[in-house]
Design a protein around this motif. Sequence first.
Motif, PDB file in Angstrom:
ATOM      1  N   VAL A 186      -4.901 -16.313 -28.577  1.00  0.00           N
ATOM      2  CA  VAL A 186      -4.490 -15.627 -29.276  1.00  0.00           C
ATOM      3  C   VAL A 186      -3.068 -15.680 -29.382  1.00  0.00           C
ATOM      4  CG1 VAL A 186      -5.086 -13.573 -29.413  1.00  0.00           C
ATOM      5  CG2 VAL A 186      -6.417 -14.850 -28.386  1.00  0.00           C
ATOM      6  N   PRO A 187      -2.871 -15.751 -31.022  1.00  0.00           N
ATOM      7  CA  PRO A 187      -1.262 -15.534 -30.895  1.00  0.00           C
ATOM      8  C   PRO A 187      -0.987 -14.391 -30.410  1.00  0.00           C
ATOM      9  CG  PRO A 187      -2.849 -16.050 -33.054  1.00  0.00           C
ATOM     10  CD  PRO A 187      -4.171 -15.472 -32.145  1.00  0.00           C
ATOM     11  N   GLY A 188       0.093 -14.712 -30.050  1.00  0.00           N
ATOM     12  CA  GLY A 188       1.456 -13.619 -29.313  1.00  0.00           C
ATOM     13  C   GLY A 188       0.663 -12.804 -27.788  1.00  0.00           C
ATOM     14  N   MET A 189      -0.253 -13.817 -27.400  1.00  0.00           N
ATOM     15  CA  MET A 189      -0.889 -13.119 -25.907  1.00  0.00           C
ATOM     16  C   MET A 189      -1.402 -14.224 -25.215  1.00  0.00           C
ATOM     17  SD  MET A 189      -3.307 -10.205 -27.747  1.00  0.00           S
ATOM     18  CE  MET A 189      -3.364  -8.869 -25.894  1.00  0.00           C
ATOM     19  N   LEU A 207      -0.498 -16.315 -14.008  1.00  0.00           N
ATOM     20  CA  LEU A 207       1.006 -16.843 -14.835  1.00  0.00           C
ATOM     21  C   LEU A 207       0.813 -15.045 -15.903  1.00  0.00           C
ATOM     22  CD1 LEU A 207       3.009 -18.700 -15.394  1.00  0.00           C
ATOM     23  CD2 LEU A 207       1.996 -19.298 -17.054  1.00  0.00           C
ATOM     24  N   SER A 208       2.196 -14.440 -15.401  1.00  0.00           N
ATOM     25  CA  SER A 208       2.423 -13.290 -16.070  1.00  0.00           C
ATOM     26  C   SER A 208       3.721 -13.120 -16.847  1.00  0.00           C
ATOM     27  CB  SER A 208       2.884 -12.237 -15.730  1.00  0.00           C
ATOM     28  OG  SER A 208       2.026 -12.134 -14.477  1.00  0.00           O
ATOM     29  N   GLY A 209       4.171 -13.063 -17.691  1.00  0.00           N
ATOM     30  CA  GLY A 209       6.104 -12.812 -18.110  1.00  0.00           C
ATOM     31  C   GLY A 209       5.629 -13.434 -19.642  1.00  0.00           C
ATOM     32  N   LYS A 210       6.444 -13.417 -20.054  1.00  0.00           N
ATOM     33  CA  LYS A 210       6.850 -14.428 -21.110  1.00  0.00           C
ATOM     34  C   LYS A 210       6.311 -16.387 -21.118  1.00  0.00           C
ATOM     35  CE  LYS A 210      10.263 -15.082 -25.054  1.00  0.00           C
ATOM     36  NZ  LYS A 210      11.410 -13.856 -25.862  1.00  0.00           N
ATOM     37  N   VAL A 211       6.042 -16.729 -21.840  1.00  0.00           N
ATOM     38  CA  VAL A 211       5.914 -17.941 -21.409  1.00  0.00           C
ATOM     39  C   VAL A 211       5.748 -19.187 -23.771  1.00  0.00           C
ATOM     40  CG1 VAL A 211       4.880 -18.584 -20.033  1.00  0.00           C
ATOM     41  CG2 VAL A 211       3.012 -18.370 -22.083  1.00  0.00           C
ATOM     42  N   GLY A 259       5.903 -23.991 -29.179  1.00  0.00           N
ATOM     43  CA  GLY A 259       7.300 -23.560 -30.127  1.00  0.00           C
ATOM     44  C   GLY A 259       6.830 -22.013 -30.756  1.00  0.00           C
ATOM     45  N   GLU A 260       5.653 -21.805 -30.155  1.00  0.00           N
ATOM     46  CA  GLU A 260       5.254 -20.418 -30.390  1.00  0.00           C
ATOM     47  C   GLU A 260       5.082 -19.351 -28.903  1.00  0.00           C
ATOM     48  OE1 GLU A 260       4.047 -18.350 -32.586  1.00  0.00           O
ATOM     49  OE2 GLU A 260       4.754 -20.677 -33.863  1.00  0.00           O
ATOM     50  N   VAL A 261       5.635 -18.054 -28.345  1.00  0.00           N
ATOM     51  CA  VAL A 261       5.778 -17.648 -27.496  1.00  0.00           C
ATOM     52  C   VAL A 261       4.699 -16.506 -27.616  1.00  0.00           C
ATOM     53  CG1 VAL A 261       7.541 -14.808 -26.991  1.00  0.00           C
ATOM     54  CG2 VAL A 261       8.624 -16.951 -28.250  1.00  0.00           C
TER      55      VAL A 261
END
Lengths: 160, 427
Positions: A76-79, A104-108, A112-114
């Motif tokens: 899911v984009p962004g999530m 796994l938590s946080g930003k990955v 190239g997408e976050v």
Amino acid sequence: MNRIIKQLIFSVVSGVFVISYMNSNGNEKAEAVRSEPPVKEISGNRPAEPAAKEHPGKAVYIKYCLVCHQASGSGVPGMFPPLKKGSWVGKDPKELVLIITKGLSGKVEVNGEVYKSAMPPQAQLTDKEIADVLSYVRSDFGNSFKPVDVELVKKVRSGK
Amino acid sequence: MKKILFLMITMVFIGSCQSNPNKNSNSVMVIAPDKDNAGLKLPDGFSALIYADKIGHARHIAINTNGDVYVSLSDVKNGGGIVCLRDENKDGRADVIKYHGIFDGTGIKIHNGYIYFGADTIVVRYKLAEGELVPAAAPEVIAKGFTPQNQHATKPFTFDQNGNMYVTVGAPSNACQVQDRTKGSPGIDPCPILEQHGGIWRFKADVLNQDQAKDGYRYATGIRNAVAISWNDVENSLFALQHGRDQLGSFYPEMYTDEQSAQLPAEEFLSVKEKSDFGWPYCYYDPMLKLKVLAPEYGGDGKKPGRCSNAENPIMAFPAHTAPNDLLFYTGSMFPEKYKNGAFIAFHGSWNRAPLPQEGYYVAFVPFKGGVPSGDWEIFANGFAGIGEVMSPGDAKHRPCGLAQAPDGSLFVSDDSNGRIYRISYK
């Protein structure tokens, strides 16, 4: 600054977003999901004959992973990150086992997408289920990586 | 002397306008919509154009009185989390696009000559000098001390007319279980998350360095996550829409079928008063039963209201999981009379209705009178996804996320998938 804080914050919230039918037989529901067209259409290379044996990891995927990572492995984009070609599923299997058992938590960043969210640990899965589901995602969604051996899962889980 | 100077300047200005009609900002210039209305399906008489495209993950929009447009990004792009856009040649589309600010996030508003920006753990503002597109001033901290969180972290906000700012602080949880999103894990009772999350906090709009715990006031509670939040100046009251809880069916298959889980609970349109309590995590709204039902994590059976008979009901219910991400009360005069003071809502679109098709991905309209809906809701703008049926959110080419009204009364819609900014006009 804010970004740094975000990166440092791991596992504030332990559980999120991956469907868990833990401890339930859930067969009826898994069957219902399995009959949906999008699931069938994922893999174009698979032989169409009814005799073709379904990958044992597919049922595990449908039951525990599909809601977030989606039927097509698109995420899911962004999530929730995708599992498609070019994603992390080709990484060292030892790391993949850890993601499943520890979450796994946080930003990955994938392709190239976050993605910012959290995956709860799926420690309820057996060694075989983990090996199966990893082998499945590494061979579907356009991926063609080597399967993951159950012995390797055992080794990682025992910390050896 | 002054008068002569003024006259001369005026004449020069008029002269320059006439010699260069394309750059004239004040002449009546018809803005041509895109041939296909930017791919949108709209009611008769409406048209749309692409104001800007591929600017980043565009979340909310703010428009200054001079027409300059500011968009928040969920991820910094080109060194900035705010996109500053200007339409210099007045063809209705942005031709100056600048990136600014070290923060990324969702909330953004222009208020009293400042750009206010809601990053996930802080609300800052940038002073905008007269005529300035990109603020030169350093950011000032308005509200801080928000806990970093991995879900529902965004900080959208709105202002009333009495110097207050209202900030959504979403719950870092689905249903306040001991183990979040884990089957069989009970709900914590009372839910400690509600002390600092799961509600709307009030701050002073003009006071620097306010701390959420020390200086913030919990204006309303029991709201899981309200990304769409807006003060209605006509009603002088706060409204918001909640993202309802997930996974009733997957955690309680004996109580809910896949179909029920895809349709429960409703996304709620809330009329928020001081001390309002909408019941999260103990309660959710069942649009079929038309009441707040006790959540199964707190002993509910899918039917009984229990303690939820005290929780406030929504003023309108929308399809489950459709993710209302912005709310705008229309005060312009460009659109037909029926839209005046009504509510536009951007539905980002669902991800967790599988195996059913996903839902949302449109902008809805709700007519309003006297602080309540005066009729049923309708889809106002559709076609953002660019495909027939969305099975997975990744399939959608565009997802509506933010809304803003331009000085001419046109409606701006942002898309956080591919960074498109739409501009919708009437006639």
